[in-house]
Design an enzyme around this catalytic site. Structure first.
Site, PDB file in Angstrom:
ATOM      1  CG  ASP A 185      -2.054   0.794   1.027  1.00 16.36           C
ATOM      2  OD1 ASP A 185      -2.025   1.817   0.579  1.00 16.36           O
ATOM      3  OD2 ASP A 185      -3.002   0.286   1.615  1.00 16.36           O
ATOM      4  CG  ASP A 186       0.077   4.681  -0.116  1.00 16.22           C
ATOM      5  OD1 ASP A 186      -0.762   4.649  -0.907  1.00 16.22           O
ATOM      6  OD2 ASP A 186      -0.162   5.466   1.076  1.00 16.22           O
ATOM      7  CB  CYS A 200      -6.048   3.062  -1.866  1.00 14.92           C
ATOM      8  SG  CYS A 200      -5.164   3.877  -0.725  1.00 14.92           S
ATOM      9  CG  ASP A 257      -2.184   1.009  -3.359  1.00 12.00           C
ATOM     10  OD1 ASP A 257      -1.231   1.337  -3.112  1.00 12.00           O
ATOM     11  OD2 ASP A 257      -3.280   1.078  -2.593  1.00 12.00           O
ATOM     12  CG  ASN A 258      -1.256   4.562  -4.590  1.00 15.72           C
ATOM     13  OD1 ASN A 258      -2.271   4.235  -4.199  1.00 15.72           O
ATOM     14  ND2 ASN A 258      -0.441   5.053  -3.833  1.00 15.72           N
TER      15      ASN A 258
END
Ligand SMILES: *[C@@H]1O[C@H](CO)[C@@H](O)[C@H](O)[C@H]1NC(C)=O
Ligand SMILES: *[C@@H]1O[C@H](CO)[C@@H](O)[C@H](O)[C@H]1NC(C)=O
Ligand SMILES: *[C@@H]1O[C@H](CO)[C@@H](O)[C@H](O)[C@H]1NC(C)=O
Length: 588
Positions: free
Chosen positions: A31-32, A67, A310-311
């Site tokens: 995540d991130d 997200c 996700d990013n």
């Protein structure tokens, strides 16, 4: 290859004579996690088991740098402008919007089950999937699931989870990524017990997302890490790139108005960065344990392990507080590593790929190609990777706000009752990231009317916007294939106009919308002088206002002119714009 209706039917129904031929998948989704701040360098087990034994895709991008929209894009293989899941919460996004749009019956895990897979998932799925709506309806498509639930998702020591749709269970006091790890190992063992069926396991810990408590009041923090990693990285600092807290303002819109970061903030940001690296150590351990278990179960040789985020993330670049949601390289350029059968070990791939391509890639390997999706399968074998690189574009888009993270959440002009300042509102844009051997740039059109163009061969830090008066000398010097900046601009704006509405094939081959005769397949082809007038006359990408969601009427021209139509107007004189959006199919 042009597929006819007939060949597509054959392809779609290709029977798998032996289920054992179908590979397994373990998909680890962080995540991130950034690429640009070098987070992968701090994961020795990931280096050992995945990077050294697999292929790193060094030009992989997310298409929406936040997200939930990014995850829906990833798990459906469709662009956000087609899913219309564009935000974290209803009305424009979140789990309820995913359900409302019909994707709960129509996404990767469901398609894999139809192909004979057992499917499992643990960790964060989507935002606005909560302790209240977790079974309304239950997530569809998994044989086993254990999801983190809002509003506790980003609390590292206060997780609530629903297992197979049952009443949420509290994990207060336990470290969330470790909880996810143990559940993932359990699913891995369950899956291994069914030798007749291939499996897919999604593992989605929240690391290295910032810790965020949202009830009873909002409290933003650095990521939290496990006690056993607290001693690590005491001296590390965010890489001091040229765009790190620059002396001159950069970017456009609200970014350009950001003040220089104070020493106090920089100190906090460096600690924030170290906390991210520590939080990632728990993920690093998951990588090792997954590989070891696959190996001891005799499954490693037939399993693809896919690792991505996700990013991306920024901290202090362009004076930004911790966060994402921008089209800058820090936010959209993300890790992708694949290890598996036929994938070269220790290899670095330079193909341009995006999250839209991952579901098509998995389905291809599972036995059913889906050319109707917006992405295309990425090359995985040595032979496929050796082919001359065709794709050069990534279509990036965003709707809504930029939300600051960490305890100094001070950007922006947008106030919400009960929340206070929630971020920068005018953060809706369309972007095109083009990357080829001879050129590399980012072009963005914002809802505010601002435009950005960074020549990333000369300005990898994205500090000199060629639309800025101050960068006029750079714009005057700029050429691609001997053509000027304004000639290039005309072309890429048209390409963006096609991509912002693309669907299926038109997302893979956007130039063919403008040139159905296929005479143009790249920017260089399009730059031929004979097309100058044609591109100059194209409607330009624009917005009429800044909205928080995808409201088509506010998003400017919706049709590009087509070269053939312009060259050979229909008898009767009136030009009929080529309607490609939604009407393109493999049969035309
Ligand atoms: C997994 O779910 C699919 C779809 O419901 C089902 O066909 C399959 O039998 C299940 N696998 C197992 C091991 O129960
Ligand atoms: C946001 O954009 C709108 C135009 O859609 C404009 O009226 C408004 O002033 C902008 N706000 C800021 C802070 O730039
Ligand atoms: C996307 O969803 C929003 C919210 O439901 C809706 O208002 C909008 O019209 C939709 N956009 C498109 C292009 O369908």
């Amino acid at each position: 290859m042009k597929l006819t209706a007939l060949s597509w039917t054959i392809l779609a129904s290709a029977p798998w004579t032996s289920a054992s031929k179908q590979p397994n998948f373990v998909f680890i989704l962080t995540d991130d996690q950034d690429y640009e701040m070098k987070s992968l360098d701090y994961m020795p087990l990931l280096q050992k088991y995945l990077i050294n034994e697999g292929t790193s895709y060094e030009r992989h991008y997310c298409t929406v740098a936040i997200c939930c929209p990014s995850r829906v894009n990833l798990w459906t293989g469709q662009a956000a402008h087609n899913t219309n899941v564009t935000d974290l919460h209803p009305p424009y996004g979140g789990y309820p919007k995913f359900v409302e749009r019909g994707y709960n019956e129509n996404w990767l895990p469901v398609w894999l089950q139809q192909l004979g897979y057992n499917t499992y998932y643990t960790g964060k799925l989507f935002n606005a999937h909560t302790v209240n709506n977790y079974d309304d309806p239950p997530v569809n498509g998994f044989n086993g699931s254990d999801f983190l639930l809002d509003p506790y998702t980003y609390e590292y020591f206060n997780a609530y989870m629903t297992r197979n749709g049952a009443e949420p269970v509290s994990y207060k006091g336990e470290y969330s990524p470790d909880v996810i790890a143990n559940k993932a190992y359990g699913f891995l063992d369950d899956a291994s017990k069914d030798p007749d069926r291939p499996f897919f396991i999604g593992i989605a810990p929240i690391a290295p997302h910032s810790n965020m408590r949202s009830v009873p009041t909002l409290k933003r923090d650095t990521p939290f890490y496990a006690e056993r990693h607290a001693h690590l990285f005491k001296e590390e600092k965010i890489p001091r790139t040229k765009n790190f807290n620059p002396k001159e303002p950069s970017g456009v819109g609200w970014v350009k108005n950001l003040p220089v970061l104070s020493d106090t903030l920089i100190e906090y940001h460096d600690e924030f960065y170290r906390a991210r690296l520590r939080a990632l150590q728990s993920v690093d351990e998951i990588v090792e344990e997954v590989v070891k278990r696959l190996e001891s179960n005799g499954l490693l040789h037939n399993t693809y392990i896919i690792y991505t985020s996700d990013n991306g993330y920024h901290i202090s670049q362009h004076r930004l507080p911790p966060g994402k949601e921008c089209p800058f390289e820090e936010d959209i350029h993300i890790p992708l590593i694949v290890r598996g059968p036929g994938v070269p070990a220790g290899h670095t791939a330079h193909v341009v790929s995006s999250h839209t391509d991952l579901t098509p890639t998995i389905l291809n390997l599972a036995g059913k190609a889906r050319p109707d999706l917006d992405g295309s399968a990425i090359p995985l074998t040595e032979k496929a990777l050796a082919k001359p690189d065709s794709g050069e574009h990534v279509n990036v888009e965003f709707w809504g706000r930029a939300i600051p993270e960490g305890k100094y959440g001070w950007i922006g002009d947008d106030f919400l009752p009960g929340f206070g300042r929630v971020g920068a509102r005018n953060n809706t844009y369309k972007a095109l990231r083009l990357s080829a051997a001879d050129y590399s740039f980012l072009y963005t059109v914002w809802c505010t009317g601002d435009k950005e163009f960074y020549d990333m061969k000369r300005d990898p830090d994205q500090l000199h916007n060629l639309f800025d008066d101050q960068s006029i000398h750079l714009a005057e010097d700029f050429t691609i294939a001997g053509r000027s900046f304004s000639q290039v601009h005309d072309r890429i704006d048209s390409l963006l106009l096609v991509l912002k509405l693309c669907k299926g094939k038109t997302c893979h081959s956007p130039w063919s919308v403008l040139h159905p005769d296929d005479a143009v397949r790249s920017l260089k082809d399009a730059l031929r002088p004979k097309f100058d007038e044609f591109y100059k006359e194209q409607p330009k990408v624009s917005f009429s206002s800044c909205q928080l969601g995808y409201l088509k009427d506010e998003e400017g021209p919706q049709h590009a002119k087509v070269w053939e139509t312009v060259q050979h107007p229909r008898p009767g004189g009136k030009q009929v714009p080529f309607q490609y959006e939604g009407h393109w199919s493999w049969w035309t």
